[in-house]
Scaffold this active site. Structure first.
Site, PDB file in Angstrom:
ATOM      1  N   LYS A  54       0.847  -1.187  -0.065  1.00 23.44           N
ATOM      2  CA  LYS A  54       0.169  -0.093   0.001  1.00 23.44           C
ATOM      3  C   LYS A  54       0.707   1.344   0.150  1.00 23.44           C
ATOM      4  O   LYS A  54       0.722   2.204  -0.851  1.00 23.44           O
ATOM      5  CB  LYS A  54      -0.854  -0.129   0.998  1.00 23.44           C
ATOM      6  CG  LYS A  54      -1.937  -1.066   0.923  1.00 23.44           C
ATOM      7  CD  LYS A  54      -2.737  -1.316   2.178  1.00 23.44           C
ATOM      8  CE  LYS A  54      -3.777  -2.420   1.908  1.00 23.44           C
ATOM      9  NZ  LYS A  54      -4.511  -2.976   3.141  1.00 23.44           N
ATOM     10  N   GLN A  98      -4.380  -1.512   9.454  1.00 32.00           N
ATOM     11  CA  GLN A  98      -4.235  -2.966   8.933  1.00 32.00           C
ATOM     12  C   GLN A  98      -5.121  -3.899   9.860  1.00 32.00           C
ATOM     13  O   GLN A  98      -4.609  -4.137  10.887  1.00 32.00           O
ATOM     14  CB  GLN A  98      -2.906  -3.117   8.709  1.00 32.00           C
ATOM     15  CG  GLN A  98      -2.493  -4.722   7.876  1.00 32.00           C
ATOM     16  CD  GLN A  98      -3.315  -4.444   6.433  1.00 32.00           C
ATOM     17  OE1 GLN A  98      -3.375  -3.593   5.698  1.00 32.00           O
ATOM     18  NE2 GLN A  98      -4.165  -5.646   6.084  1.00 32.00           N
ATOM     19  N   ASP A 121     -10.574   3.789   4.372  1.00 28.48           N
ATOM     20  CA  ASP A 121     -10.537   2.290   4.128  1.00 28.48           C
ATOM     21  C   ASP A 121     -12.054   1.692   4.638  1.00 28.48           C
ATOM     22  O   ASP A 121     -12.461   0.299   4.427  1.00 28.48           O
ATOM     23  CB  ASP A 121      -9.736   1.284   5.186  1.00 28.48           C
ATOM     24  CG  ASP A 121      -9.416   0.126   4.842  1.00 28.48           C
ATOM     25  OD1 ASP A 121      -9.387  -0.104   3.584  1.00 28.48           O
ATOM     26  OD2 ASP A 121      -9.057  -0.983   5.657  1.00 28.48           O
TER      27      ASP A 121
END
Ligand code: NAP
Length: 282
Positions: A54, A98, A121
């Site tokens: 990422k 994450q 996200d």
């Protein structure tokens, strides 16, 4: 029959080129690039790989990264504190925590510490609710990326039978809602579903999001069906038995190179969008 491959890498490359253009424009106007903060807790090797990918894609489109790596011993309170701090930092436009975090951390509490306007996200309950109600907000990246991929291959959804295998809050459940919003008739399966094979056999569109290597067998796939394999297991193995499913499906995603690149493309697009909104440009 051998299925046509849905090339997520190629579709994502086009999307990333558009984001790079948008980022160049933002940087020229605001005098700094958009910034994504990535937060990684613990030593899970797969998570380290995802975050590295990422960050490298961020660099490629001109998005700045703020990397925070925390030890596996981090407490929920410490993680929540850090995410609240990043949420209040005007130099940060988007935040990615994450998943998964170590088992002793309350992941939901951590996600909820991310300010909704930085939730690029799409993991907070606010983002989930916006998606469920069809309101503006940030999509959950993997589900949103899956829908983009289906659109890129002109997969018709209204009236089609869609079966999602998996109901996690970041993947199975939101992808089921997005398919429902597109007028598919959706069944969402999970570990207690009876006779999974028979349910999958009815599907025009199958999304596998289980985290069990090749759980969805090729012989369950209806001839001509569209198969999206969101799974990623050690050894580049998906949640679908690819070789046999490919013989029956009409369209199928590869692993890797299917859903994964689309997830990152959507994350970066949403980071650019968050930066524009935070700078008052949207
Ligand atoms: P998760 O949180 O572990 O959820 C797995 C889901 O699968 C659960 O809903 C579980 O049911 C269901 N399940 C487990 N065993 C099953 C069985 N035998 N039959 C039917 N359903 C079963 O996993 P996740 O985070 O959603 O991830 C799923 C997969 O997607 C993993 O391979 C992960 O690596 C991958 N992934 C890929 C990306 C990407 O960008 N490509 C992003 C995120 C995740 P219960 O709810 O009943 O327990």
């Amino acid at each position: 029959m051998s299925a046509l491959i849905m090339d997520g890498t190629s579709v994502a490359t086009s999307a990333l080129a558009e984001t790079a253009e948008r980022v160049r424009d933002f940087t020229a106007r605001v005098g700094r690039p958009p910034v994504l903060a990535t937060v990684l807790v613990g030593d899970d090797p797969a998570s380290h790989t995802y975050v590295r990918m990422k960050r490298s894609r961020c660099a490629r489109v001109g998005i700045g990264s703020r990397s925070v790596e925390l030890p596996a011993t981090t407490t929920t309170a410490e993680l929540v504190g850090l995410l609240a701090e990043l949420s209040g930092d005007p130099a940060v436009d988007g935040i990615l925590l994450q998943h998964p975090v170590p088992g002793h951390v309350d992941e939901r509490a951590a996600f909820e510490a991310i300010a909704p306007h930085k939730d690029v996200d799409g993991v907070t309950t606010r983002s989930f609710a916006a998606m469920a109600f069809g309101l503006p907000g940030f999509a959950s990246c993997t589900p949103g990326g899956i829908l983009r991929l289906l659109d890129a291959y002109d997969v018709p959804l209204p009236g089609r039978r869609a079966v999602v295998v998996g109901r996690s809050p970041i993947l199975g459940k939101p992808v089921a809602l997005l398919l429902l919003a597109r007028d598919a008739t959706v069944t969402c399966c999970h570990s207690k579903t009876a006779d999974l094979a028979e349910v999958v056999r009815e599907a025009d569109v199958v999304v596998a999001a289980v985290g069990r290597p090749e759980l969805v067998r090729g012989e369950w796939v209806k001839p001509g069906a569209v198969v999206v394999d969101a799974g990623y297991n050690p050894g580049n193995v998906g949640d679908v038995e690819h070789a046999t499913a490919r013989e029956r499906a009409g369209l199928i995603t590869p692993v890797p190179g299917g859903v994964g690149p689309m997830t990152i493309a959507l994350l970066l697009e949403q980071t650019a969008r968050a930066a524009e909104a935070n700078a008052g440009l949207a």
